[in-house]
Design a protein around this motif. Structure first.
Motif, PDB file in Angstrom:
ATOM      1  N   ARG A   1      13.302   4.765   7.829  1.00  0.00           N
ATOM      2  CA  ARG A   1      14.710   5.167   7.719  1.00  0.00           C
ATOM      3  C   ARG A   1      15.627   3.947   7.635  1.00  0.00           C
ATOM      4  N   ARG A   2      15.351   2.914   8.455  1.00  0.00           N
ATOM      5  CA  ARG A   2      16.181   1.704   8.427  1.00  0.00           C
ATOM      6  C   ARG A   2      16.049   0.982   7.100  1.00  0.00           C
ATOM      7  N   ALA A   3      14.813   0.912   6.583  1.00  0.00           N
ATOM      8  CA  ALA A   3      14.589   0.225   5.309  1.00  0.00           C
ATOM      9  C   ALA A   3      15.329   0.940   4.181  1.00  0.00           C
ATOM     10  N   MET A   4      15.337   2.258   4.220  1.00  0.00           N
ATOM     11  CA  MET A   4      16.054   3.022   3.201  1.00  0.00           C
ATOM     12  C   MET A   4      17.560   2.802   3.318  1.00  0.00           C
TER      13      MET A   4
ATOM     14  N   ARG B   1      15.901  11.350  -2.264  1.00  0.00           N
ATOM     15  CA  ARG B   1      15.622  11.695  -3.658  1.00  0.00           C
ATOM     16  C   ARG B   1      15.363  10.449  -4.508  1.00  0.00           C
ATOM     17  N   GLN B   2      16.134   9.386  -4.249  1.00  0.00           N
ATOM     18  CA  GLN B   2      15.953   8.144  -5.009  1.00  0.00           C
ATOM     19  C   GLN B   2      14.589   7.532  -4.725  1.00  0.00           C
ATOM     20  N   LEU B   3      14.195   7.489  -3.446  1.00  0.00           N
ATOM     21  CA  LEU B   3      12.894   6.924  -3.108  1.00  0.00           C
ATOM     22  C   LEU B   3      11.778   7.790  -3.676  1.00  0.00           C
TER      23      LEU B   3
ATOM     24  N   GLY C   1       7.184   8.640  -7.304  1.00  0.00           N
ATOM     25  CA  GLY C   1       6.523   9.691  -8.063  1.00  0.00           C
ATOM     26  C   GLY C   1       6.152  10.902  -7.230  1.00  0.00           C
ATOM     27  N   VAL C   2       6.964  11.208  -6.208  1.00  0.00           N
ATOM     28  CA  VAL C   2       6.741  12.390  -5.380  1.00  0.00           C
ATOM     29  C   VAL C   2       8.054  13.180  -5.339  1.00  0.00           C
ATOM     30  N   ASP C   3       8.050  14.341  -4.667  1.00  0.00           N
ATOM     31  CA  ASP C   3       9.305  15.071  -4.536  1.00  0.00           C
ATOM     32  C   ASP C   3      10.021  14.676  -3.253  1.00  0.00           C
ATOM     33  N   ALA C   4      11.300  15.018  -3.176  1.00  0.00           N
ATOM     34  CA  ALA C   4      12.120  14.597  -2.041  1.00  0.00           C
ATOM     35  C   ALA C   4      11.617  15.177  -0.719  1.00  0.00           C
ATOM     36  N   LYS C   5      11.010  16.365  -0.756  1.00  0.00           N
ATOM     37  CA  LYS C   5      10.489  16.969   0.467  1.00  0.00           C
ATOM     38  C   LYS C   5       9.365  16.117   1.062  1.00  0.00           C
ATOM     39  N   THR C   6       8.593  15.480   0.199  1.00  0.00           N
ATOM     40  CA  THR C   6       7.511  14.622   0.681  1.00  0.00           C
ATOM     41  C   THR C   6       8.084  13.427   1.436  1.00  0.00           C
TER      42      THR C   6
END
Length: 252
Positions: A6-9, A17-19, A24-29
């Motif tokens: 979370r801190r890195a993001m 969503r951006q990450l 190459g995954v969905d935001a829920k992942t």
């Protein structure tokens, strides 16, 4: 919660969503990664996330690096990659950024660093101005050793060209006190890169170029261990090396 992720993001100003798009995954992942620190993504997703966020994988999911404290002879091994190109480019930037005392680049050409690390020259200049020793150990572009390796590699972008690219980049920062460069032929098939107490080692294989070499990430934890032995090897080559800039080596 995975607070490190979370801190890195937050530091990268990147949302779920951006990450997710970067990995190459969905935001829920990504949401599940954040909600459960024990959840470890697939290796390719960990590498993509660390590359996108500009931090080492071990900072985001430390359990993937070492599940327990090791006491054996391999305890200095942080991670192993089958190819240098498999390691996230963010690992190199992270190690360079964290180093404060010593940066040693003992690759035969060191060419890939200038391609993969944005404004590397500026970063090295700042490090040297802050008191960090910066050393480059290079092969001689016109030596028979280089020509022999070029015949072995047999690629259009020859070793001598790659070495000259590094020399041209170093020429721009050679006036900075603490930045030094020497020629050597003793590391033809073994590249060692030191960042204070972290080290990258890549043994070069026959008929292969640098990015195909297996790669070890070491961290010093004992006297006369793997780290110290590779460091002593590099220091000896440095002592025997010929200054790139003549008598100015060690003075600028």
């Amino acid at each position: 919660m995975n607070d490190s992720l979370r801190r890195a993001m937050a530091d990268a100003r990147m949302g779920e969503r951006q990450l997710a798009e970067k990995c190459g995954v969905d935001a829920k992942t990504v949401g599940r990664w954040l909600a459960d620190a024990s959840r470890v993504p697939h290796a390719r997703h960990r590498w993509a996330a660390s590359d996108a966020l500009g931090v080492d994988e071990s900072m985001l999911w430390p359990s993937t690096v070492r599940a327990a404290i090791k006491t054996g002879p391999d305890r200095e091994v942080v991670s192993v990659y089958p190819y240098r190109s498999a390691a996230p480019t963010s690992l190199w930037r992270s190690l360079i950024t964290k180093a404060s005392d010593e940066l040693t680049f003992a690759g035969y050409t060191n060419y890939f660093l200038w391609l993969e690390q944005a404004n590397l020259g500026g970063a090295l200049r700042r490090k040297a101005e802050q008191g960090c020793r910066v050393r480059f150990l290079l092969g001689e572009p016109d030596s028979e050793t280089t020509r022999a390796r070029e015949r072995d590699e047999d690629v259009p972008l020859t070793l001598s060209i790659r070495i000259r690219v590094t020399l041209a980049e170093l020429e721009k920062i050679k006036d900075t006190k603490g930045i030094q460069a020497r020629f050597s032929s003793g590391h033809t098939h073994l590249s060692v890169f030191r960042f204070d107490d972290d080290m990258i080692v890549t043994p070069l294989l026959t008929h292969r170029i640098g990015h195909d070499a297996p790669m070890l990430h070491l961290r010093r934890s004992q006297d006369d261990g793997m780290f110290d032995r590779f460091a002593a090897h590099t220091d000896e080559l440095w002592t025997q090396g010929r200054p790139v800039w003549g008598s100015t080596d060690g003075q600028a």
